[in-house]
Design an enzyme around this catalytic site. Sequence first.
Site, short mmCIF file in Angstrom:
data_model
loop_
_atom_site.label_atom_id
_atom_site.label_comp_id
_atom_site.label_asym_id
_atom_site.label_seq_id
_atom_site.Cartn_x
_atom_site.Cartn_y
_atom_site.Cartn_z
N ILE A 129 0.82 -1.13 -0.10
CA ILE A 129 0.10 -0.09 0.10
C ILE A 129 0.83 1.24 -0.23
O ILE A 129 1.82 1.61 0.77
CB ILE A 129 -0.76 -0.14 0.99
CG1 ILE A 129 -1.62 -1.22 1.35
CG2 ILE A 129 -1.89 1.35 1.22
CD1 ILE A 129 -2.54 -1.59 2.67
N GLU A 130 1.07 2.00 -1.02
CA GLU A 130 1.74 2.96 -1.33
C GLU A 130 1.11 4.32 -1.71
O GLU A 130 1.73 5.36 -1.93
CB GLU A 130 2.66 2.57 -2.38
CG GLU A 130 3.49 1.51 -2.30
CD GLU A 130 4.78 1.08 -3.32
OE1 GLU A 130 5.10 2.39 -3.69
OE2 GLU A 130 5.01 0.21 -3.66
N GLN A 131 -0.16 4.62 -1.10
CA GLN A 131 -0.57 5.83 -1.36
C GLN A 131 -0.40 6.72 -0.53
O GLN A 131 -0.06 6.58 0.97
CB GLN A 131 -2.31 5.42 -1.47
CG GLN A 131 -2.59 4.37 -2.41
CD GLN A 131 -4.01 3.57 -1.99
OE1 GLN A 131 -4.81 4.20 -1.73
NE2 GLN A 131 -3.71 2.38 -1.69
#
Length: 374
Positions: A129-131
């Site tokens: 998860i890189e948001q």
Amino acid sequence: MTCSTVFVAVIVSLPFLSIMATNPPSTCPCSDQSLCDPVTRKPAKEVFVFSVGGKNWKKYDWSKVTSIVMFNDYDAELMCYAHSKQVKVLLKGDFPVANLTDIKARENWLLDKLRKAADWHMDGINLDIEQPINDSSIQQKLLTDLVEQTTKAFHVQNPHSQVTYDVAWSPDCIDGRCYNYKAIADAVDFVFVMSYDEQSQIFGPCIGMANSPYNKTVKGVEKYLEMGIPANKLVLGVPWYGYNYPCLNVTEHDVCYIPKVPFRGANCSDAAGKQKDYSEINRLIQNSTTGRKWNDEYKAPYFNYKDSKQVYQVWYDDPQSLKLRYDYAESKKLLGVGMWHADALDYSDDKMAQKQTKEMWDALPHQSHGVTLE
Ligand SMILES: *[C@@H]1O[C@H](CO)[C@@H](O)[C@H](O)[C@H]1NC(C)=O
Ligand SMILES: *[C@@H]1O[C@H](CO)[C@@H](O)[C@H](O)[C@H]1NC(C)=O
Ligand SMILES: *[C@@H]1O[C@H](CO)[C@@H](O)[C@H](O)[C@H]1NC(C)=O
Ligand SMILES: *[C@@H]1O[C@H](CO)[C@@H](O)[C@H](O)[C@H]1NC(C)=O
Ligand SMILES: *[C@@H]1O[C@H](CO)[C@@H](O)[C@H](O)[C@H]1NC(C)=O
Ligand SMILES: *[C@@H]1O[C@H](CO)[C@@H](O)[C@H](O)[C@H]1NC(C)=O
């Protein structure tokens, strides 16, 4: 008779997971049914590998691999093969940050992942998860909750399972990712430090630079250690790809000015360049006007080449630069190393390609012998 994981019924410690149903164990696709059993090996050191699809995995150096993420599609043949080598096979998990406040969406997501892990005989999940998330926001807290709950649920379903999280090269809100990195690292089995794309936000001169500069990489890892994350919970992730930058001009000292492409608050970024796999870089270098050069500050190779329109500068990593980073991980007693991604090499029958591919795998650390069972 197989003891493969059955999708679990109840998890008391997880308040929102109340409606879990038990599925019968799914059929095992492997010729040897025992290959569907969970992998129980706990290696002393990790070599954490991302596989993005296709059948190149048949040519990986399996004497090195300890964990493999099936980043895209599920491949039953790969699962059976990895298990025959006592290598853990992992799902990829992403979740839209905008949905974190939606308890039902989180529950459905987690149930879906648990069911897939059981049905596909997987050994855990790699959370990617890189948001962006703002500091001290509700999302920051909810992301940590999701990671904690995911880890607990996977460990209940399969006590040998592994849950990992891919973190930025440094914990200080890189690309707007203001996560609670310490809490995430505390929750999971270990984190994979993505020590690449380190030019995603360039605040100084807008120029082409190394993807994984040695000094920046070290700085990032030190910050994780300084926040109290133990070395044996950190895996150093290195790039098996580089960046091809179009140069507006090149100075006599090989400084390549690049077009300004903004990214998450920076006016200049590596998005001005194009990511190139190591396999392709080895083709591009054949047309280089400079040959392979070495930047001693970044401890990384680069070269320039031209087409009919302009000059390009390519920054990348090769066995020499990677070995320095693997040695650094070793010197800091990190849990291990890994790469994005194993399919960036040329696995064809071409003699030159075979040599280059072998050198990349050879540069990785050897498995230490002390293998312990949990
Ligand atoms: C996130 O929310 C959107 C909008 O409600 C929905 O369409 C989507 O399926 C949700 N995704 C997940 C993984 O929950
Ligand atoms: C994060 O903060 C910025 C600046 O205050 C704001 O514009 C943005 O909407 C916030 N993002 C979220 C997801 O809350
Ligand atoms: C790394 O070295 C370069 C070149 O000397 C320097 O500009 C940069 O500030 C250094 N980065 C860090 C994080 O020390
Ligand atoms: C190269 O281009 C940059 C950005 O346009 C500019 O600032 C710089 O002066 C140029 N340098 C030379 C030597 O032309
Ligand atoms: C980006 O460019 C704008 C316009 O030139 C400037 O006002 C702003 O300060 C720059 N932002 C950064 C982070 O350098
Ligand atoms: C190298 O240059 C030749 C001649 O310009 C061109 O045909 C070829 O496509 C180039 N190779 C690569 C990998 O770009």
